[in-house]
Motif scaffolding. Structure first.
Motif, PDB file in Angstrom:
ATOM      1  N   PHE A 132     -34.484  26.560  96.906  1.00 20.24           N
ATOM      2  CA  PHE A 132     -33.121  26.880  96.607  1.00 20.24           C
ATOM      3  C   PHE A 132     -32.354  25.818  95.687  1.00 20.24           C
ATOM      4  CE2 PHE A 132     -28.604  25.827  98.075  1.00 20.24           C
ATOM      5  CZ  PHE A 132     -28.015  26.832  97.647  1.00 20.24           C
ATOM      6  N   CYS A 133     -32.744  24.426  95.922  1.00 23.47           N
ATOM      7  CA  CYS A 133     -32.311  23.386  95.397  1.00 23.47           C
ATOM      8  C   CYS A 133     -32.601  23.557  93.695  1.00 23.47           C
ATOM      9  CB  CYS A 133     -32.490  21.970  95.814  1.00 23.47           C
ATOM     10  SG  CYS A 133     -31.651  21.736  97.420  1.00 23.47           S
ATOM     11  N   HIS A 134     -34.011  23.750  93.408  1.00 23.19           N
ATOM     12  CA  HIS A 134     -34.473  23.962  92.082  1.00 23.19           C
ATOM     13  C   HIS A 134     -33.738  24.966  91.517  1.00 23.19           C
ATOM     14  CE1 HIS A 134     -37.899  21.286  91.806  1.00 23.19           C
ATOM     15  NE2 HIS A 134     -38.328  21.412  92.975  1.00 23.19           N
ATOM     16  N   ALA A 135     -33.510  26.009  92.237  1.00 22.94           N
ATOM     17  CA  ALA A 135     -32.996  27.248  91.525  1.00 22.94           C
ATOM     18  C   ALA A 135     -31.382  26.895  91.237  1.00 22.94           C
ATOM     19  CB  ALA A 135     -32.783  28.234  92.240  1.00 22.94           C
ATOM     20  N   VAL A 136     -30.518  26.046  91.892  1.00 25.41           N
ATOM     21  CA  VAL A 136     -29.308  25.501  91.684  1.00 25.41           C
ATOM     22  C   VAL A 136     -29.258  24.670  90.687  1.00 25.41           C
ATOM     23  CG1 VAL A 136     -27.200  24.257  92.919  1.00 25.41           C
ATOM     24  CG2 VAL A 136     -28.340  25.994  94.278  1.00 25.41           C
ATOM     25  N   ALA A 166     -35.337  14.698  92.753  1.00 23.18           N
ATOM     26  CA  ALA A 166     -33.857  14.980  93.436  1.00 23.18           C
ATOM     27  C   ALA A 166     -33.972  16.355  93.805  1.00 23.18           C
ATOM     28  CB  ALA A 166     -33.045  14.991  91.989  1.00 23.18           C
ATOM     29  N   PRO A 167     -34.541  17.359  93.394  1.00 20.91           N
ATOM     30  CA  PRO A 167     -34.361  18.749  94.309  1.00 20.91           C
ATOM     31  C   PRO A 167     -34.760  18.503  95.706  1.00 20.91           C
ATOM     32  CG  PRO A 167     -35.077  18.871  92.004  1.00 20.91           C
ATOM     33  CD  PRO A 167     -34.926  17.655  92.270  1.00 20.91           C
ATOM     34  N   VAL A 168     -35.924  17.734  95.854  1.00 23.96           N
ATOM     35  CA  VAL A 168     -36.807  17.822  97.125  1.00 23.96           C
ATOM     36  C   VAL A 168     -35.732  16.953  98.034  1.00 23.96           C
ATOM     37  CG1 VAL A 168     -38.666  16.923  98.173  1.00 23.96           C
ATOM     38  CG2 VAL A 168     -39.074  18.088  96.214  1.00 23.96           C
TER      39      VAL A 168
END
Length: 238
Positions: A189-193, A63-65
């Motif tokens: 960034f998406c992993h962090a969010v 999902a993050p990717v």
């Protein structure tokens, strides 16, 4: 007023006259429909495809990717539009109806603006290519809409075929060439969010499937497929 003959020795102009000639022979309601579709409708359709892609991406194992890839789509379009500013100023090509009489122009307010490259074609193909990298099925649909966008711009009499092709080429180059750099930033960034309160934007909340439907041998609730068994679809996955 009689329509002057198109310069058939110029394929660019000849194709424009051929496509725009359909507008002259079509009923007014069809011209209005094509004008709305070419100006607003296709962009709205692409936005809906992007929303659909995001809803699906949130449910994928990567999902993050996948969400990062979808986030790259509007960013790539913005970069392509900025890149088009100096290109259009250098080429300095007026709209086709300025230099060639007999075209049926279906939209107003385009006088004094550049023709090359087509902004609408750039935006449409940028979304299509970026979406294709994440979800091929949606990408193919978006690609069809982008081609329809190019046809509509010629039908409306506001762009040459080479304006449309130039927009397609610019968008494709920006999306593909800058994707590795963009993903190197967007994936972390998406992993962090995903580790914050905004995590549902990145990954869909897991339902309480273990409590409903009972347990089965070898896995979760009936009819379910474990997330780690779902093959990733994204071509952007590292």
């Amino acid at each position: 007023m009689s329509t002057p003959l198109a310069d058939t020795t110029n394929p660019d102009l000849g194709l424009l006259y051929a496509v725009n000639g359909l507008a002259r022979r079509s009923p007014a309601w069809l011209d209005h429909a094509v004008s709305w579709i070419g100006e607003y409708g296709i962009l709205l359709g692409l936005a809906l495809l992007g929303l659909t892609g995001w809803l699906r991406a949130r449910r994928r194992p990567d999902a993050p990717v996948a969400v990062a890839g979808l986030l790259w789509a509007p960013l790539a379009v913005a970069i392509a539009e900025v890149a088009n500013l100096p290109i259009s100023a250098i080429v300095d090509r007026p709209r086709p109806f300025v230099d060639h009489a007999g075209l049926d122009v279906l939209v107003e307010g385009k006088e004094g603006t550049y023709s090359f490259v087509s902004d609408h074609s750039t935006m449409s193909m940028g979304i299509a290519v970026a979406l294709f990298l994440v979800n091929r099925r949606l990408g193919w649909i978006a690609g069809g809409l982008a081609l329809l966008q190019g046809f509509c711009r010629m039908y409306m009499g506001v762009h040459y075929p080479t304006d449309v092709i130039g927009g397609f080429a610019l968008a494709t180059a920006v999306v593909l060439l800058l994707a590795p750099i963009a993903m190197a930033v967007l994936v972390p960034f998406c992993h962090a969010v995903g580790r914050t309160a905004l995590a549902p934007l990145i990954r869909a909340p897991q339902g309480g499937g273990r409590r409903s439907g009972g347990r089965r041998r070898g896995g979760g609730p009936r009819g379910s497929v474990r997330a780690d068994e779902q093959p990733p679809e994204s071509d952007l996955a590292a």
